[in-house]
Design a protein around this motif. Structure first.
Motif, PDB file in Angstrom:
ATOM      1  N   LYS A 417       5.166   1.240   3.954  1.00  0.00           N
ATOM      2  CA  LYS A 417       5.643   0.085   4.723  1.00  0.00           C
ATOM      3  C   LYS A 417       6.996  -0.454   4.263  1.00  0.00           C
ATOM      4  O   LYS A 417       7.619  -1.241   4.981  1.00  0.00           O
ATOM      5  CB  LYS A 417       4.614  -1.055   4.646  1.00  0.00           C
ATOM      6  CG  LYS A 417       3.356  -0.787   5.449  1.00  0.00           C
ATOM      7  CD  LYS A 417       2.506  -2.049   5.546  1.00  0.00           C
ATOM      8  CE  LYS A 417       1.319  -1.833   6.482  1.00  0.00           C
ATOM      9  NZ  LYS A 417       0.528  -3.076   6.652  1.00  0.00           N
ATOM     10  N   ILE A 418       7.445  -0.077   3.081  1.00  0.00           N
ATOM     11  CA  ILE A 418       8.677  -0.631   2.523  1.00  0.00           C
ATOM     12  C   ILE A 418       9.728   0.463   2.377  1.00  0.00           C
ATOM     13  O   ILE A 418       9.439   1.562   1.905  1.00  0.00           O
ATOM     14  CB  ILE A 418       8.427  -1.283   1.153  1.00  0.00           C
ATOM     15  CG1 ILE A 418       7.398  -2.408   1.270  1.00  0.00           C
ATOM     16  CG2 ILE A 418       9.725  -1.815   0.558  1.00  0.00           C
ATOM     17  CD1 ILE A 418       7.859  -3.584   2.092  1.00  0.00           C
ATOM     18  N   TYR A 455      10.871  -3.809   6.183  1.00  0.00           N
ATOM     19  CA  TYR A 455       9.408  -3.931   6.184  1.00  0.00           C
ATOM     20  C   TYR A 455       8.881  -3.451   7.530  1.00  0.00           C
ATOM     21  O   TYR A 455       9.222  -4.001   8.581  1.00  0.00           O
ATOM     22  CB  TYR A 455       8.981  -5.380   5.941  1.00  0.00           C
ATOM     23  CG  TYR A 455       7.491  -5.582   6.037  1.00  0.00           C
ATOM     24  CD1 TYR A 455       6.640  -5.163   5.020  1.00  0.00           C
ATOM     25  CD2 TYR A 455       6.930  -6.168   7.171  1.00  0.00           C
ATOM     26  CE1 TYR A 455       5.269  -5.326   5.122  1.00  0.00           C
ATOM     27  CE2 TYR A 455       5.559  -6.340   7.285  1.00  0.00           C
ATOM     28  CZ  TYR A 455       4.734  -5.914   6.252  1.00  0.00           C
ATOM     29  OH  TYR A 455       3.377  -6.073   6.361  1.00  0.00           O
TER      30      TYR A 455
END
Length: 467
Positions: A417-418, A455
């Motif tokens: 997700k990052i 993100y």
């Protein structure tokens, strides 16, 4: 003179650090014979759980099918590129696994001749002494044959290096990578059915490093020094490693197919398969050069971070000033995305000019390597620049100017997700008043450099349906 020797020390120290294992263990005397080296997979095979029942297997010929000879700068030699002893290596791997009972088939003619000699000798002894001799026990027969071989040996699949020299002091490094591939299949002797086929490849690394010094320390006094080493991964060990990996893969994939099982069964089998398929999924996600490939699962992302800007207008003293940015990115496909961004920008220049702007912009973004962990990307689009506050006493007029931007950056996927992003962009405005000075025919423009986070959220439609 002192500086020269200091350079020598630094050069040799850097060389030693870059390859200390090979450099500090150079052979200077003949070495005794030793037990053969183990590979990373040897102990893995030896630590395999016990089978429910050992399988009797025959290997007639696990051969080199490449037909390649060793390559040299001037052509090739009559020496083969890979070892011709692959059958022996496979038999050793089968023995180490403890899942198979290998029987002699490579030189079956020699075995049969020797058994005939034993029979005839016993017959003669029995006739001479009148005492019957025991018959030979029957030969073991294989319920399964292992076939296949070395199917490819590719040289120089990637080469490279680097070097530098300054005032007679220099160092360089080079590397080369080859690749060997094998196939191994299990064949039922009762009906000839191919039960399972596995494919394994292994890279072979060669590298060299050298450093040299060539310097006049005084009139008619020349100092020369050089050192270095070359390290080649043995082809035989690479073959052994690949064969052992293939045997491990054959065992575990055979468990999944229900061809055989471990002694403990259930939970042990599951642990073996889970660990193996996790590793297999990771390896299959990589390309030829160990580039990890991951399909992007998320369709949306928020981006935010810090920026620095530099005005390029009519004023001198082009000062860098800090700002920030945030935005929303919608992925239209794994490669293409549409970004909506808002930036706070502080433009400074001259001796006292400083003006704050906000920009709103729309960009079309293209990921050049969409499935790689580290991917360059390019983007371009248009937007509007808003003057939010004027500090310049000379021209307090608020300015709103359309603009176009073009940039490039790097995207590093830190987790699912990052991601980390770094970028540089050039912003072309359709106004000559950004710096409060109108001069010439060229419009003002500015550069923007940023570092931030991305993100990701919201699974793609196909990913959410799969879950």
């Amino acid at each position: 003179m002192h500086q020269i020797f200091l350079r020598i020390i630094v050069l040799f120290f850097a060389l030693a650090l870059s390859g200390c294992g090979a450099y500090f263990n150079q052979p200077h005397t003949p070495q005794d014979a030793r037990i053969g080296e183990l590979t990373s997979k040897t102990q893995v095979l030896r630590d395999m759980p016990e089978p429910y029942k050992e399988l009797v297997v025959g290997v007639y010929n696990f051969k080199d099918q490449t037909g390649q000879y060793k390559a040299q700068e001037g052509g090739s030699t009559f020496s083969t590129a890979v070892s011709q002893g692959a059958t022996t290596m496979l038999l050793q791997a089968l023995e180490d696994s403890k899942w198979f009972t290998p029987i002699e088939r490579e030189n079956l003619g020699n075995l049969l001749n020797e058994r005939n000699i034993i029979r005839s000798t016993r017959e003669e002894f029995s006739q001479k002494n009148g005492s019957p001799q025991p018959t030979l026990p029957p030969l073991l027969y294989a319920g399964m044959l292992l076939e296949g071989g070395i199917v490819s040996y590719d040289t120089n699949i990637i080469t490279g290096g680097a070097g530098a020299r300054y005032f007679g002091v220099g160092a360089s490094t080079k590397y080369r990578q080859d690749r060997i591939s094998i196939y191994l299949r299990a064949v039922s002797t009762s009906n000839g059915k191919i039960l399972k086929t596995v494919y394994v490849s292994k890279t072979i690394l060669s590298q060299s490093l050298d450093a040299s010094l060539f310097r006049y320390v005084s009139f008619q006094r020349l100092l020369e020094a050089e050192t270095g080493f070359t390290k080649n991964e043995p082809v035989q060990l690479a073959m052994k490693d690949a064969i052992e990996k293939a045997v491990q893969a054959l065992i575990i994939e055979g468990i999944e197919e229900g061809l055989w099982t471990s002694k403990e069964g259930g939970l042990t089998n599951k642990k073996l398969m889970d660990a193996y398929y996790a590793q297999k999924e990771f390896e299959e996600s990589q390309l030829l050069y160990n580039r990890e490939q991951t399909v992007e699962k998320h369709a949306n992302a928020m981006t935010f971070g810090g920026t620095v800007s530099q005005l390029n207008g009519d004023l001198g003293n082009k000062t860098i000033a800090a700002g920030y940015h945030f935005g929303y990115l919608r992925m239209l496909s794994p490669k293409w995305g549409l970004a909506l961004n808002a930036d706070y920008i502080n433009l400074q220049g001259g001796s006292s000019f400083s003006r704050e702007y906000m920009s709103a912009q729309v960009n079309l973004e293209a990921q050049l390597l969409p499935y790689d962990k580290l991917s360059p990307y390019v983007f371009g689009g248009g937007g509007v620049l808003f003057d939010i506050r004027s500090v310049s006493a000379s021209k307090p007029t608020k300015i709103t100017a359309p603009k176009a931007q073009l940039g490039a950056g790097l995207n590093y996927r830190a987790s699912d997700k990052i991601a980390l992003r770094i970028f540089a962009e050039s912003n072309f405005t359709f106004s000559d008043e950004l710096d409060g000075v109108i001069s010439g025919n060229r419009n003002d423009f500015y550069y923007n450099f940023g570092l931030g986070l991305k993100y990701k959220f919201g699974l793609r439609k196909n990913e959410s349906e799969r879950l």
